[in-house]
Design an enzyme around this catalytic site. Structure first.
Site, PDB file in Angstrom:
ATOM      1  N   GLU A 175       0.789  -1.159  -0.013  1.00 55.86           N
ATOM      2  CA  GLU A 175       0.001   0.004  -0.159  1.00 55.86           C
ATOM      3  C   GLU A 175       0.934   1.193  -0.083  1.00 55.86           C
ATOM      4  OE1 GLU A 175       0.838   1.535   3.011  1.00 55.86           O
ATOM      5  OE2 GLU A 175       1.806  -0.282   3.617  1.00 55.86           O
ATOM      6  N   GLU A 318       4.344  -0.716   1.999  1.00 56.06           N
ATOM      7  CA  GLU A 318       4.704  -0.948   0.734  1.00 56.06           C
ATOM      8  C   GLU A 318       4.519  -2.342   0.173  1.00 56.06           C
ATOM      9  OE1 GLU A 318       8.505   0.749  -0.696  1.00 56.06           O
ATOM     10  OE2 GLU A 318       8.022   2.706   0.072  1.00 56.06           O
TER      11      GLU A 318
END
Length: 353
Positions: A175, A318
């Protein structure tokens, strides 16, 4: 749209117990004392049940980075301004983010999905599934409408389905979105009945003063919106984020397709809690890659009933922790396929007592 989610969650089947049992028998036949590989053995058994074979391998692995902006950033809850989301988006798309580097090392591809960035992006590698231009300020009202939250979940489901159709055998959640630790903490509080003091962490590295204010912002969001813990879509719409809802859908889509989904850190944990609330059976397909340095992540894993593979003090997000855990999964796969048995090696096994 509720019926569309039920169509996805309905086929989620439990793991294959016979395959898991065969994995246990194989592990006990290998040239080592029983249980001596610790968590790797437990992981081998879980993966066998998920993939319906005692010797699974995952040649095609995909990291899905869901990205969105959060209106709560206007409250000053992050050390970075909101425009960093779109700036980092182009960094992901050009292959320069940490998860890109680690994914290349692990032989994984990275898909970047714009599900709610507050800007219009153009890039040949971009997967544009924008539901809206960022969420509203959850400290003043709902983050999004119920219909938008449902749509975001279904976006994640479809991304998972498309990845599986293209050959993906294992998914990793990632994300990007400035402000998303605030929304994730609020989701944890709403779904599990916890206080913001134990759920809210430093996110991008805020100081003590701003941390106290961030706790107050989450308290206000919960008070203003009164999310219903029995209704995960209500929680996502009132105090969630578009990328979090998207990742919840991705997890559900992976479970329905009977492939493992590796959870990254705190934000992925919030998505997993929402997925569990929608379909409790989906937790059987979740692999916790690591325990984040973000306060509240250990509590999330406890609520999910999962044990993390790694504890490296990570708090980047991430999908970085998820990708790192692929090396352990590869190690498990090689142990199950390449390690000699007592019989094949002519080694005497342990005697029963």
């Amino acid at each position: 749209m509720i019926s569309a989610i039920e169509e996805v969650t309905g086929p989620i089947a439990p793991p294959d117990e016979q395959a898991a049992l065969r994995a246990v028998l194989r592990l006990n036949s290998l040239t080592k004392p029983p249980g001596s590989l610790g968590q790797l053995e437990a992981l081998a058994v879980r993966l066998a049940g998920i993939s319906k074979t005692e010797q699974p391998s995952y040649g095609t692995r995909t990291v899905v980075v869901m990205a969105a902006d959060h209106g709560v950033c206007c409250e000053g809850v992050s050390a970075f301004p909101q425009e960093v989301t779109v700036q980092m988006a182009y960094n992901f798309l050009s292959g320069g983010a940490a998860v890109n580097v680690l994914a290349r090392q692990a032989g994984a591809s990275v898909q970047f999905v714009d599900i709610g960035i507050d800007a219009e992006l153009e890039h040949p590698e971009l997967i544009n599934r924008k539901v809206r231009l960022g969420t509203g300020n959850m400290a003043a009202g709902p983050a999004m409408s119920r219909e938008e939250a449902l749509e975001a979940v279904l976006v994640g489901v479809r991304v998972a389905q498309e990845a599986v159709k293209s050959g993906t055998e294992i998914l990793i959640t990632g994300e990007m979105g400035i402000g998303n630790t605030t929304a994730s903490a609020a989701i944890l509080c709403a779904l599990e009945g916890l206080s913001p003091e134990v759920a809210v962490g430093r996110g991008t590295g805020i100081n003590d003063e701003r941390l106290l204010y961030k706790i107050e912002v989450v308290e206000r969001a919960l008070r203003v919106n009164a999310p219903n813990p029995a209704d995960p879509i209500d929680v996502l719409s009132k105090v969630g984020g578009l990328e979090i809802a998207g990742l919840a859908g991705l997890i559900l889509g992976a479970a329905a397709a009977r492939i493992p989904v590796i959870l990254d850190g705190f934000i992925s944990g919030a998505a997993a809690l929402a997925a569990k609330a929608i379909a409790p059976e989906s937790t059987a397909y979740m692999i916790a890659s690591h325990v984040s340095n973000e306060q509240g992540h250990k509590l999330m894993l406890e609520c999910l009933g999962l044990e993390a593979l790694l504890d490296l003090g990570l708090r980047l997000g991430e999908g970085t922790g998820g990708v790192l855990s692929l090396h352990l999964i590869d190690a498990v796969n090689r142990i199950m396929t390449e390690m000699a048995t007592f019989e094949s090696a002519g080694v005497s096994g342990a005697e029963g007592k």
